[in-house]
Design an enzyme around this catalytic site. Sequence first.
Site, mmCIF file in Angstrom:
data_model
loop_
_atom_site.group_PDB
_atom_site.id
_atom_site.type_symbol
_atom_site.label_atom_id
_atom_site.label_comp_id
_atom_site.label_asym_id
_atom_site.label_seq_id
_atom_site.Cartn_x
_atom_site.Cartn_y
_atom_site.Cartn_z
ATOM 1 N N HIS A 271 50.016 53.272 45.865
ATOM 2 C CA HIS A 271 50.379 51.965 46.711
ATOM 3 C C HIS A 271 48.823 51.697 47.878
ATOM 4 O O HIS A 271 49.595 50.767 48.254
ATOM 5 C CB HIS A 271 51.239 53.311 47.825
ATOM 6 C CG HIS A 271 51.901 52.460 49.303
ATOM 7 N ND1 HIS A 271 53.169 51.375 48.631
ATOM 8 C CD2 HIS A 271 51.356 51.817 50.270
ATOM 9 C CE1 HIS A 271 53.441 50.739 50.216
ATOM 10 N NE2 HIS A 271 52.441 51.545 51.564
ATOM 11 N N GLU A 272 48.442 52.716 48.242
ATOM 12 C CA GLU A 272 47.444 52.773 48.840
ATOM 13 C C GLU A 272 46.648 51.795 48.556
ATOM 14 O O GLU A 272 45.098 51.048 48.813
ATOM 15 C CB GLU A 272 46.883 53.488 49.986
ATOM 16 C CG GLU A 272 47.475 54.568 50.783
ATOM 17 C CD GLU A 272 47.744 53.828 52.000
ATOM 18 O OE1 GLU A 272 47.768 52.665 52.354
ATOM 19 O OE2 GLU A 272 49.580 54.238 52.248
ATOM 20 N N HIS A 275 47.356 48.407 49.278
ATOM 21 C CA HIS A 275 46.728 47.523 50.137
ATOM 22 C C HIS A 275 44.943 47.406 49.887
ATOM 23 O O HIS A 275 44.324 46.505 50.688
ATOM 24 C CB HIS A 275 47.004 48.323 50.875
ATOM 25 C CG HIS A 275 48.113 48.584 51.732
ATOM 26 N ND1 HIS A 275 48.524 47.404 52.101
ATOM 27 C CD2 HIS A 275 48.801 49.537 51.995
ATOM 28 C CE1 HIS A 275 49.609 47.766 52.535
ATOM 29 N NE2 HIS A 275 50.190 49.194 52.379
ATOM 30 N N GLU A 301 51.671 43.973 52.757
ATOM 31 C CA GLU A 301 53.126 45.510 51.436
ATOM 32 C C GLU A 301 53.446 44.429 50.360
ATOM 33 O O GLU A 301 53.614 45.293 49.894
ATOM 34 C CB GLU A 301 53.850 45.037 52.829
ATOM 35 C CG GLU A 301 54.977 46.685 53.046
ATOM 36 C CD GLU A 301 54.614 47.854 52.936
ATOM 37 O OE1 GLU A 301 53.420 47.943 54.121
ATOM 38 O OE2 GLU A 301 54.906 48.972 52.394
#
Lengths: 506, 506
Positions: A271-272, A275, A301
């Site tokens: 997830h990160e 980003h 996001e």
Amino acid sequence: MPDAAPTTAALAAYETLTRRFAQMGHITNALGILGWDRATMMPSGAAHSRAESIATLSVLQHGIMTDPEMAGLLDAADVADDPWKVANLHEMRRVHAHAVAVPSRLVEAMSRASSRCEMAWRTARRDNDFASLLPLLTEVLDLTREAAQAKGAALGLSPYDALLDQYDPGTRQDDIDPVFHRLSTELPGLIAGALDHQRAHRVPTLARGPFDTAAQAALGHTMMRTVGFDMSRGRLDVSLHPFCGGAEDDVRITTRYEDGNFLNALMGVLHESGHALYEQGLPREWHAQPVGAARGMSLHESQSLLMEMQICRSHEFMTWAAPVVARALGGDADDPAWSADTLYRQVTRVHPGFIRVDADEITYPAHILVRYEMETALINGQMSLRDLPAAFNERIHDLLGLTVKEDRLGCLQDIHWPSGAWGYFPTYTLGAMIAAQLREAAQRDNPALMEEIGRGDFTSLLSWLRTHVHHRASSASTRDIVADATGAPPGPDAYLRHLRGRYCGE
Amino acid sequence: MPDAAPTTAALAAYETLTRRFAQMGHITNALGILGWDRATMMPSGAAHSRAESIATLSVLQHGIMTDPEMAGLLDAADVADDPWKVANLHEMRRVHAHAVAVPSRLVEAMSRASSRCEMAWRTARRDNDFASLLPLLTEVLDLTREAAQAKGAALGLSPYDALLDQYDPGTRQDDIDPVFHRLSTELPGLIAGALDHQRAHRVPTLARGPFDTAAQAALGHTMMRTVGFDMSRGRLDVSLHPFCGGAEDDVRITTRYEDGNFLNALMGVLHESGHALYEQGLPREWHAQPVGAARGMSLHESQSLLMEMQICRSHEFMTWAAPVVARALGGDADDPAWSADTLYRQVTRVHPGFIRVDADEITYPAHILVRYEMETALINGQMSLRDLPAAFNERIHDLLGLTVKEDRLGCLQDIHWPSGAWGYFPTYTLGAMIAAQLREAAQRDNPALMEEIGRGDFTSLLSWLRTHVHHRASSASTRDIVADATGAPPGPDAYLRHLRGRYCGE
């Protein structure tokens, strides 16, 4: 007829502005590292000293932005028809307008009130005591509404839109309302369908730990490199709450390792990394300028959720990942506990619950819808804070079929409102929608996409994101970036198709 | 007759100054963390972005110091007879005078010239090519002399004293010359005596590795806690060149681990811990004010050398440490390779060599004396850079009996001169002298001191240093702090007694 060419003075004003904004950008980078350090490295006794340093840099940065000469320079500046310079000047004016719209007296009052409220919230949540928080939360809400009105007046926006615009420039309540209304209509049926579908397919048991932290970290690094994270311009570390931070050319993500479960840390890293790939892909020639920044929280996001949800919670990705994971953590790749199917079923398991941050992909938007409905009503003065718990719990019941019996499992669970972050919540679900839409478009442009992912090859996906999202930075609106990339403005269709396909077997 | 009480305006000017200096102090703290991060954590690709952030913060800090209002405030300010406030105002004036004495054109020219020269030096040292460095080093020296003259004129100091004063406020060439002259007279005989003494006592062999890095780090932490390092206000990490940095309440030391030798990292940790204890012991009520800073480099080095050389290279310390070290690194405490005697003999071994940073305690000052003689002659215009290599080598031969055949083992070995740090070298040996003098005084005040060290008990030593050195910060001169603590101004007697006692068995 084209506009007249800009005068020398107008061009010089623009050049002066680029130097001042670059200075602010360099301070932002310093603050990014100081903030990262505070969450990962700083010894506990340094909290006060660090707060002073961060406050001083913030004040200096604010001083540059609100310098009396700034408004004159922004008025005087003009650029030739280079669209990036035009967009940069536009962004300079936008961030300046935000910065000066709220009187500093009010900024300070909000900062103090939200600090106090955030402290009280920690106790109130623990003690399940909404009443004790009510006076401080009322103060925060009142000040937020006052600031929203001031900002709205300056920017020509409604109060709620003015708040939203801080996190997601250009997005408006009028865009969100119909989309979220449709989601709230379809979601209960979808979730029921997903639970039916799941009952017919038992979720197999995952390998149990303990899993060595160093081995989990090495696996995290492998995954980061696989998705395209440039390790010469970033890091992976540990913090209590995972985040993506740091600075330009220095993008730092964090995770938290559990002995008994490797999936949370692993999916968190992915997830990160989504980003981080966005930050690492921003155009270097526009570093430290407003147009070079990421567009907004929805698009940000969308990048983390595209990577985590759309791509890495797919069966294709898990087919590649399962043996890599087993090898890294000392498991037996032939044991069903380590199989791709087990991993896939585990990361797509549906389990309606009270806590937003623990929610699965399909129930998560229900949590957001409730918060969005509550905060728009509160900011627009259509509801009193006193009525929040009952209203919150009613809508959770409508959407998830759950009865909230304790406010700590309801409206007390999130830090956002006590800390003054109103207008932030919808960006989570807008991001999820955009992620689905971008993934469909990427797959349309390259039908072999998921096959490549099944081989652990992220090259073409990253290249597509670089071109269609990352490289565009803040040169266009979220709406235009999504429309140019996918052929349509942000909407819920791809998202609903994705949820139905993955969870209801349709 | 006492002075008239300060006016309200004079007191208000002082209060304004404390706020401005606090702001600069908070920026210094931010720069301390950014610098630490660059050496320990930063990914390679972030070098440019980090340089921009550091430059921006430095420019903002310099802007606060050189703000046109500053001189007026410093003139107008007065304080009541609180000696700390008086000293603070004095320090404010001193650091301001330093900051404004050199025109910014010259500061920039020096910064550019020394960056260029430092780059060239890396190649010249590798290639053993002094001639190639000469033009750039001449430029650095010329600019340094120009700045020293400007600073000297503003501060009423000779050019060399003006440089020295940047690193060691209040110390003058006239204080150093006679002391260093005496050292240079006695040192050759002392070193010969030490080598004779050593020949009569074989140095036993140390345990060989490999030693696990994590175990060495754990041992480092044990040693830090033992000497009194407050782990809630600091850290230990790894960097290529060990240092003590960080910020207030956040003192960060580094070391470097070798697989095959644990002593270098261990003694390095104890050295940096001495620096760190000074920083952690500065009075917290004067944080971020000039009077609250460490006094200067001589006193700072005295704290690291007191800890490392005076205390931790003693037989008493090694008696306590040997079994702790053996246990931490998996050795057998009964094996002579791990004995206190072996460790003590190893850390007091004498071996005259060419390289300053590898020098033992007794030959180290010879390296400093040579550099001090060279740099005073160069700055004072009594020698040409062209003659440096021959003059350098001649004095090394006089003092150490070694013939330098390659400049990379002679005047090319240090980064100080190419990087523009002239006037820094003498503080190493001044620090060593003060360390010996402080240790004698501490032991006079507490005759059981070394017995306590032999039990790993640093409480009374730290308490003595807190009172007599750390807590005084910059409230008095180095000379007065040493005189108050020891009964005499800094001098060479205790140092020579220490060297004779430890190395010549006298």
